[in-house]
Design a protein around this motif. Structure first.
Motif, PDB file in Angstrom:
ATOM      1  N   LEU A  41      -9.673  -4.019   5.045  1.00 54.64           N
ATOM      2  CA  LEU A  41      -9.409  -5.099   4.103  1.00 54.64           C
ATOM      3  C   LEU A  41     -10.400  -5.063   2.941  1.00 54.64           C
ATOM      4  CD1 LEU A  41      -8.758  -8.075   6.572  1.00 54.64           C
ATOM      5  CD2 LEU A  41      -7.047  -6.812   5.250  1.00 54.64           C
ATOM      6  N   ASP A  42      -9.959  -5.497   1.776  1.00 62.47           N
ATOM      7  CA  ASP A  42     -10.806  -5.529   0.581  1.00 62.47           C
ATOM      8  C   ASP A  42     -12.028  -6.407   0.825  1.00 62.47           C
ATOM      9  OD1 ASP A  42     -10.759  -5.055  -2.580  1.00 62.47           O
ATOM     10  OD2 ASP A  42     -11.394  -7.120  -2.184  1.00 62.47           O
ATOM     11  N   PRO A  43     -13.203  -6.013   0.311  1.00 58.26           N
ATOM     12  CA  PRO A  43     -14.432  -6.805   0.529  1.00 58.26           C
ATOM     13  C   PRO A  43     -14.317  -8.257   0.070  1.00 58.26           C
ATOM     14  CG  PRO A  43     -14.998  -4.624  -0.269  1.00 58.26           C
ATOM     15  CD  PRO A  43     -13.504  -4.721  -0.337  1.00 58.26           C
ATOM     16  N   LEU A  44     -13.632  -8.509  -1.052  1.00 57.67           N
ATOM     17  CA  LEU A  44     -13.476  -9.894  -1.500  1.00 57.67           C
ATOM     18  C   LEU A  44     -12.679 -10.701  -0.476  1.00 57.67           C
ATOM     19  CD1 LEU A  44     -13.661 -12.213  -3.527  1.00 57.67           C
ATOM     20  CD2 LEU A  44     -11.620 -11.278  -4.667  1.00 57.67           C
ATOM     21  N   LEU A  45     -11.644 -10.096   0.081  1.00 48.31           N
ATOM     22  CA  LEU A  45     -10.845 -10.795   1.078  1.00 48.31           C
ATOM     23  C   LEU A  45     -11.677 -11.071   2.335  1.00 48.31           C
ATOM     24  CD1 LEU A  45      -8.008 -11.903   1.563  1.00 48.31           C
ATOM     25  CD2 LEU A  45      -7.498  -9.808   2.792  1.00 48.31           C
ATOM     26  N   LYS A  46     -12.489 -10.105   2.734  1.00 46.36           N
ATOM     27  CA  LYS A  46     -13.355 -10.321   3.899  1.00 46.36           C
ATOM     28  C   LYS A  46     -14.297 -11.493   3.647  1.00 46.36           C
ATOM     29  CE  LYS A  46     -13.450  -5.480   5.476  1.00 46.36           C
ATOM     30  NZ  LYS A  46     -14.313  -4.304   5.695  1.00 46.36           N
ATOM     31  N   SER A  47     -14.799 -11.609   2.429  1.00 49.60           N
ATOM     32  CA  SER A  47     -15.677 -12.724   2.081  1.00 49.60           C
ATOM     33  C   SER A  47     -14.936 -14.052   2.190  1.00 49.60           C
ATOM     34  CB  SER A  47     -16.215 -12.536   0.665  1.00 49.60           C
ATOM     35  OG  SER A  47     -16.949 -13.667   0.238  1.00 49.60           O
ATOM     36  N   ASN A  48     -13.693 -14.091   1.701  1.00 53.65           N
ATOM     37  CA  ASN A  48     -12.899 -15.313   1.767  1.00 53.65           C
ATOM     38  C   ASN A  48     -12.534 -15.667   3.204  1.00 53.65           C
ATOM     39  OD1 ASN A  48     -13.032 -15.467  -1.006  1.00 53.65           O
ATOM     40  ND2 ASN A  48     -10.980 -14.650  -1.350  1.00 53.65           N
ATOM     41  N   VAL A  49     -12.292 -14.649   4.021  1.00 55.41           N
ATOM     42  CA  VAL A  49     -11.984 -14.878   5.432  1.00 55.41           C
ATOM     43  C   VAL A  49     -13.174 -15.544   6.125  1.00 55.41           C
ATOM     44  CG1 VAL A  49     -11.653 -13.692   7.655  1.00 55.41           C
ATOM     45  CG2 VAL A  49     -10.235 -13.092   5.693  1.00 55.41           C
ATOM     46  N   LYS A  50     -14.379 -15.086   5.790  1.00 52.36           N
ATOM     47  CA  LYS A  50     -15.581 -15.693   6.377  1.00 52.36           C
ATOM     48  C   LYS A  50     -15.744 -17.141   5.927  1.00 52.36           C
ATOM     49  CE  LYS A  50     -18.350 -11.512   7.100  1.00 52.36           C
ATOM     50  NZ  LYS A  50     -19.570 -10.758   6.694  1.00 52.36           N
ATOM     51  N   MET A  51     -15.479 -17.402   4.645  1.00 54.92           N
ATOM     52  CA  MET A  51     -15.618 -18.769   4.156  1.00 54.92           C
ATOM     53  C   MET A  51     -14.577 -19.691   4.788  1.00 54.92           C
ATOM     54  SD  MET A  51     -16.974 -18.921   0.259  1.00 54.92           S
ATOM     55  CE  MET A  51     -15.676 -18.053  -0.574  1.00 54.92           C
ATOM     56  N   ALA A  52     -13.407 -19.139   5.119  1.00 54.12           N
ATOM     57  CA  ALA A  52     -12.385 -19.920   5.809  1.00 54.12           C
ATOM     58  C   ALA A  52     -12.714 -20.072   7.289  1.00 54.12           C
ATOM     59  CB  ALA A  52     -11.024 -19.262   5.632  1.00 54.12           C
ATOM     60  N   PHE A  98      -7.451 -17.587   0.638  1.00 49.96           N
ATOM     61  CA  PHE A  98      -7.651 -16.143   0.705  1.00 49.96           C
ATOM     62  C   PHE A  98      -7.635 -15.476  -0.666  1.00 49.96           C
ATOM     63  CE2 PHE A  98      -5.549 -16.717   5.052  1.00 49.96           C
ATOM     64  CZ  PHE A  98      -6.764 -16.820   5.692  1.00 49.96           C
ATOM     65  N   ALA A  99      -6.983 -16.089  -1.656  1.00 55.51           N
ATOM     66  CA  ALA A  99      -6.893 -15.493  -2.996  1.00 55.51           C
ATOM     67  C   ALA A  99      -8.016 -15.959  -3.909  1.00 55.51           C
ATOM     68  CB  ALA A  99      -5.538 -15.832  -3.626  1.00 55.51           C
ATOM     69  N   TYR A 100      -8.917 -16.774  -3.411  1.00 62.31           N
ATOM     70  CA  TYR A 100     -10.026 -17.326  -4.208  1.00 62.31           C
ATOM     71  C   TYR A 100     -10.798 -16.218  -4.938  1.00 62.31           C
ATOM     72  CZ  TYR A 100     -14.615 -19.536  -5.003  1.00 62.31           C
ATOM     73  OH  TYR A 100     -15.785 -19.998  -5.553  1.00 62.31           O
ATOM     74  N   ARG A 101     -11.070 -16.447  -6.203  1.00 64.33           N
ATOM     75  CA  ARG A 101     -11.840 -15.572  -7.099  1.00 64.33           C
ATOM     76  C   ARG A 101     -11.080 -14.323  -7.526  1.00 64.33           C
ATOM     77  NH1 ARG A 101     -17.833 -14.469  -5.176  1.00 64.33           N
ATOM     78  NH2 ARG A 101     -18.030 -14.044  -7.412  1.00 64.33           N
TER      79      ARG A 101
END
Length: 442
Positions: A63-74, A165-168
């Motif tokens: 998964l894309d790093p940005l998506l992984k970051s959003n997954v963690k924030m969720a 998940f689409a944040y940023r």
């Protein structure tokens, strides 16, 4: 402006952090994420050519790093079985037909790999016919991803998850559904839409009005596909997929809790060299749900309902810090309103949701229920499919449904995300034959 310490500082496609938006999107989840470790023992079956190996966790996935970051924030910790397999299959570019028990994390199973690939591909160039892009009144939008859902409530739920998940990112999600003025949704679309969540009827209306083109669709998702067919949406779905300008080279994903013959035919017509994924027993209820059937005469149902509600002390006191939510299903809109009034008159904070309530009323009722302000929700089948409401401890079938699949989806509102729940079904002599036929499916 992005902070130089931002891990995505060097990625021009990633926007700066927005603390206010982060609080709005993730604030209520930061302290109580869902832990899916309890799912490890659920059986998974896959069939098809060259099935990709499932991922083991989010961090080590592709998964894309940005998506992984959003997954963690969720606050998603461990992927569920349907997510582990779906992420691998969709990332590999394959079509998918997935059957999974309700409450198994299906929404993230298709959103995560689709958005990840969107992030990696970057924003596409609009066709010359777009006339200069978004932003003008009356402009047609060209979404890259389309997610079809059967009900307004499910469409809104998917949309809210997409925002997290689409944040940023460059992906701007939109949602369109009936029961609310079209002009507001058109204005939102005109601001840009790369991922569209829609109910079939409203989408057809907007296509006919020249507001949406499907010519750039790369990803098509049919969520709760069996429910959409049950509701009579097959003609609209076939028109959207086969008779508009949607490319045949798209990637198509179908998610369903059951796999009857009409769904098999739809998969045959829409999917290409697809992988079939079954998580748990197809069409079965979750093993995390304790089910009880109670024989009761029709005129004694209300009294029994009060007894059940009185047995849960958290319901009796509005504002309890961790209320156990109870969902009560009835067959008719009239009964929903009458039973709700009865409960309120007996000092139980209750609300109701059904097809005759306005969209604003339905959204307000769901918000009050989720927050615990009104921990008893009386509902018709409109709320039975797809809604992910945390902390539903008890589902009561005040009126037993006539179809076993409806029963499965109703009680699937509890026992979600690996948690335990209970389901109680009332039946009288008139319902005995229905229960006898249904019980052969368990």
């Amino acid at each position: 402006m992005k902070d130089p310490s931002d891990e995505f500082y060097d990625r021009p496609d990633v926007k700066a952090r927005d603390p206010r938006l982060e609080s709005q999107l993730y604030g209520k989840q930061m302290s109580s994420g869902i832990n899916f470790e309890k799912y490890d023992d659920i059986p998974v079956e896959t069939s098809g050519n060259n099935v990709p190996e499932a991922i083991t966790n989010f961090d080590d996935s592709a998964l894309d790093p940005l998506l992984k970051s959003n997954v963690k924030m969720a606050n998603y910790t461990n992927p569920t079985p349907v997510q582990r397999n779906s992420i691998a299959i969709v990332t590999a570019g394959r079509d998918l037909m997935a059957c999974a028990q309700t409450g198994s994390g299906k929404t993230a199973a298709f959103l995560l790999p689709i958005l990840s690939q969107n992030f990696k591909d970057g924003a596409p160039d609009l066709p010359p016919s777009a006339g200069g892009g978004y932003g003008g009144r009356g402009r047609m939008v060209y979404p890259v991803s389309l997610i079809l859902a059967p009900t307004r409530e499910l469409a809104l739920q998917i949309y809210e998850e997409t925002r997290k998940f689409a944040y940023r990112s460059w992906v701007r999600p939109c949602v369109v559904y009936g029961g609310t003025p079209m002009i507001d949704q058109k204005r939102d679309l005109e601001r840009g839409c790369e991922l569209l969540v829609a109910t079939p009827g409203r989408l057809v209306d907007l296509i006919e009005r020249g507001s949406i083109s499907l010519s750039m669709i790369k990803y098509l998702v049919l969520d709760e596909a069996d429910r959409m067919l049950d509701m009579g949406f097959e003609p609209q779905i076939r028109r959207i997929v086969q008779q508009e300008d949607m490319p045949e080279t798209r990637q198509t994903l179908m998610f369903s809790a059951t796999f009857p013959r009409n769904i098999q035919m739809l998969a045959r017509d829409f999917l290409h060299d697809y992988i079939f994924l079954a998580v748990g027993r197809v069409g079965a209820t979750s093993e995390n749900i304790t089910q009880t059937v109670v024989y009761v005469e029709e005129d004694e149902k209300r009294s029994l309902l009060l007894d059940l509600l009185h047995s849960d002390p958290t319901i009796e006191h509005e504002g309890h810090p961790t209320p156990n939510l109870t969902l009560v299903f009835v067959e008719t809109k009239k009964n929903a309103d009458m039973l709700c009034i009865f409960l309120q008159n007996n000092r139980f904070p209750a609300t109701s949701i059904h097809g005759d309530r306005t969209q604003r009323e339905r959204e307000f009722a769901l918000a009050c229920f989720k927050s615990g302000r009104t921990p008893v929700l009386v509902a018709t089948a409109v709320a039975a499919r797809g809604l992910d409401i945390p902390n539903v401890n008890h589902v009561i079938n005040f009126d037993l449904p006539t179809d076993i699949d409806d029963y499965v989806h109703r009680i699937g509102r509890t026992g979600r995300a690996g948690n335990t729940g209970k389901a109680t079904a009332f039946f009288s002599q008139a319902r005995t034959a229905t229960l006898s036929r249904s019980s052969t499916r368990f």
